[in-house]
Design an enzyme around this catalytic site. Structure first.
Site, mmCIF file in Angstrom:
data_model
loop_
_atom_site.group_PDB
_atom_site.id
_atom_site.type_symbol
_atom_site.label_atom_id
_atom_site.label_comp_id
_atom_site.label_asym_id
_atom_site.label_seq_id
_atom_site.Cartn_x
_atom_site.Cartn_y
_atom_site.Cartn_z
ATOM 1 N N GLU A 10 -49.383 -19.629 -20.555
ATOM 2 C CA GLU A 10 -50.452 -19.664 -21.564
ATOM 3 C C GLU A 10 -51.631 -18.805 -21.128
ATOM 4 O OE1 GLU A 10 -51.592 -23.700 -22.397
ATOM 5 O OE2 GLU A 10 -49.544 -24.307 -22.906
ATOM 6 N N GLU A 65 -49.966 -20.324 -31.508
ATOM 7 C CA GLU A 65 -50.126 -21.711 -31.957
ATOM 8 C C GLU A 65 -51.454 -21.885 -32.692
ATOM 9 O OE1 GLU A 65 -49.327 -24.740 -29.049
ATOM 10 O OE2 GLU A 65 -50.092 -26.341 -30.352
ATOM 11 N N LYS A 70 -42.423 -19.446 -19.933
ATOM 12 C CA LYS A 70 -43.578 -19.373 -20.854
ATOM 13 C C LYS A 70 -44.869 -19.700 -20.091
ATOM 14 C CE LYS A 70 -44.344 -22.280 -24.553
ATOM 15 N NZ LYS A 70 -45.695 -22.830 -24.292
ATOM 16 N N SER A 80 -45.188 -30.160 -23.294
ATOM 17 C CA SER A 80 -45.479 -31.259 -24.216
ATOM 18 C C SER A 80 -44.714 -32.508 -23.805
ATOM 19 C CB SER A 80 -45.098 -30.869 -25.647
ATOM 20 O OG SER A 80 -43.778 -30.369 -25.702
HETATM 21 O O1 KIV Z 1 -45.186 -27.491 -24.798
HETATM 22 C C1 KIV Z 1 -44.863 -27.270 -25.977
HETATM 23 O O2 KIV Z 1 -44.187 -28.058 -26.639
HETATM 24 C C2 KIV Z 1 -45.337 -26.031 -26.582
HETATM 25 C C3 KIV Z 1 -45.116 -25.849 -28.064
HETATM 26 C C4 KIV Z 1 -46.145 -26.606 -28.818
HETATM 27 C C5 KIV Z 1 -45.093 -24.418 -28.460
HETATM 28 O O3 KIV Z 1 -45.889 -25.206 -25.932
#
Ligand code: KIV
Length: 266
Positions: free
Chosen positions: A112, A179, A110, A44
């Site tokens: 996706e 999410e 992380k 983000s």
């Molecule tokens: O990139 C991010 O900030 C995220 C959150 C919205 C969980 O993946």
């Protein structure tokens, strides 16, 4: 120092835990003081730091730079870092890019997606790299979804999301992020898997909560999604400070007053 064992114990004990996105040293220090349990260096940052319209332009080097800033400045939180768009399409690329982020200071990577990630999740676990799998509204797939929309509505979509969650946990995922999914589905996933589940726009029944830091400080750009609360101007933040907002978020999640029904989807 928060570790995966801490979060697993939190899940077992029913202790709700916090996560905030963070991209620089000063905020990381303030989050340390507020004892925020986990920090996500989210892609983000493409939107809130770099001014892009989506997370897609973010590179592995961008992620490594911001991850290193946080790792130097916060010794309390478990640090999660996003592998950005198209940086984990092939196994060798994913392994090399995970190494870059882990060497920059991440504790967990992380990614996706759903069950298609199983092979990668297992390979990374075997190579000493825990993964957090982000399901539901996965912003890197915004062009597949045709916008930022609630996911997992309807029996078929809900069954698929639940099956994906179980598959990646069976493959070795250490954490999940859910999410923008209906609260009842998030509850079902949280109860079905043995690993901690972190929600955003997923209701009160996940094990932990995450928000984009700028959003919870009232700096959301454009339309404000219903799952966001502005902790900076909340009257319970008596110091009207950013540190106070972080502390109030930590307190509200722990005691179970955030999120409430106003913040969730059905
Ligand atoms: O990139 C991010 O900030 C995220 C959150 C919205 C969980 O993946």
């Amino acid at each position: 120092m928060t570790t995966l064992s801490t979060l697993n114990k939190f899940k077992k004990d029913g202790t709700k835990f916090t996560c905030l996105t963070c991209y620089d040293s000063m905020f990381a220090r303030m989050m340390e003081k507020a004892e925020i349990d986990t920090i996500l260096i989210g892609d983000s940052l493409g939107m809130v730091v770099q001014g892009h319209d989506s997370t897609l332009p973010v590179t592995v080097n961008d992620m490594a730079y911001h991850t290193a800033n946080i790792a130097r400045s916060n010794k309390h939180a478990l640090i999660l870092a996003d592998l950005p768009f198209m940086s984990y399409v092939t196994l060798p690329e994913a392994v090399a890019n995970s190494r870059t982020l882990m060497q920059a200071g991440a504790h967990v990577i992380k990614i996706e997606g759903g069950s298609e990630l199983c092979e990668l999740v297992t390979a990374l676990a075997q190579a000493g790299t825990p993964t957090c799998v982000h399901l539901g509204l996965t912003p890197q797939s915004v062009n597949v979804f045709g916008g930022y929309k609630i996911q997992g509505r309807g029996d078929e979509a809900a069954d698929k999301l639940l099956a994906d969650a179980k598959a990646v946990v069976d493959a070795g995922a250490a954490l999940l992020v859910l999410e923008c999914v209906p609260a009842a589905l998030a509850k079902a996933v949280t109860e079905a898997v043995a690993v901690p589940v972190i929600g955003i726009g997923a209701g009160a029944n996940t094990d932990g909560q995450v928000l984009v830091m700028h959003d919870m400080l009232g700096m959301a750009h454009g339309r404000v999604p219903r799952f966001i609360h502005d902790f900076l101007t909340d009257e319970r933040n008596s110091t009207h400070s950013i540190e106070g907002a972080f502390a109030l978020y930590q307190h509200s999640v722990r005691e179970g007053s955030f999120p409430n029904e106003q913040h969730q989807f059905s």
